[in-house]
Design a protein around this motif. Structure first.
Motif, PDB file in Angstrom:
ATOM      1  N   THR A  35       0.842  -1.202   0.000  1.00 41.86           N
ATOM      2  CA  THR A  35       0.000   0.000   0.000  1.00 41.86           C
ATOM      3  C   THR A  35       0.877   1.252   0.000  1.00 41.86           C
TER       4      THR A  35
ATOM      5  N   TYR B 210       2.616   1.700  -3.385  1.00 38.05           N
ATOM      6  CA  TYR B 210       1.730   2.226  -4.430  1.00 38.05           C
ATOM      7  C   TYR B 210       1.508   3.720  -4.246  1.00 38.05           C
TER       8      TYR B 210
ATOM      9  N   SER C 220       4.785   5.497  -5.182  1.00 38.97           N
ATOM     10  CA  SER C 220       5.272   5.235  -6.533  1.00 38.97           C
ATOM     11  C   SER C 220       4.802   6.310  -7.514  1.00 38.97           C
TER      12      SER C 220
ATOM     13  N   ASP D 139       1.132   5.215 -11.468  1.00 38.42           N
ATOM     14  CA  ASP D 139      -0.218   5.007 -10.955  1.00 38.42           C
ATOM     15  C   ASP D 139      -1.142   4.584 -12.074  1.00 38.42           C
TER      16      ASP D 139
ATOM     17  N   ASP E 182      -5.327   6.265  -5.608  1.00 43.70           N
ATOM     18  CA  ASP E 182      -4.605   6.231  -4.332  1.00 43.70           C
ATOM     19  C   ASP E 182      -5.594   6.097  -3.170  1.00 43.70           C
TER      20      ASP E 182
ATOM     21  N   VAL F 217      -6.925   2.548  -2.953  1.00 40.51           N
ATOM     22  CA  VAL F 217      -5.961   1.612  -2.358  1.00 40.51           C
ATOM     23  C   VAL F 217      -5.931   1.772  -0.838  1.00 40.51           C
TER      24      VAL F 217
END
Length: 122
Positions: free
Chosen positions: A70, A73, A76, A79, A93, A96
């Motif tokens: 999580t 992501y 990062s 996306d 986002d 998630v």
């Protein structure tokens, strides 16, 4: 300028988040089930008991891996929807994070039931 997101993709995250939240609400309002507040308060104890190996419902590796994935992501630059798209770029986002927190909240309900049974039998 960024290419517009097709209409069929715009509501996917919102629909998934809504279904997940509604499902958690139904689970938490079931008669005899721990409420949302009790589940949120139990999350730190759940994490401690998982990491110490006391709670058999989730392994410490699984909890750490899901939390790390999580975070990865979120941090990062790659996306599903680029973050530079105002508001829409943050929906993946948000989805998630909601997915992770919903899973953790559900598990904390099972944890509370497990700890109650353990107290009654022990």
């Amino acid at each position: 300028m960024a290419k517009p997101v097709p209409k069929r993709l715009r509501g996917i995250d919102q629909a998934a988040v809504t279904r997940s939240a509604w499902s958690l609400y139904r689970e938490a309002t079931r008669p005899g089930a721990p409420g949302i507040g009790a589940r949120l308060v139990a999350m730190p104890r759940l994490a401690v008991d998982v990491l110490r190996g006391r709670y058999p419902g989730v392994g410490p590796g699984k909890l750490a891996a899901l939390a790390a994935l999580t975070a990865l992501y979120l941090l990062s630059p790659v996306d599903l929807l680029p973050d530079f798209i105002p508001i829409l770029g943050w929906t993946d986002d948000t989805a998630v994070v909601v997915w992770f927190l919903t899973g953790l909240t559900r598990e904390s309900g099972r944890y509370l039931e497990w700890s109650q049974q353990r107290t009654e039998t022990g």
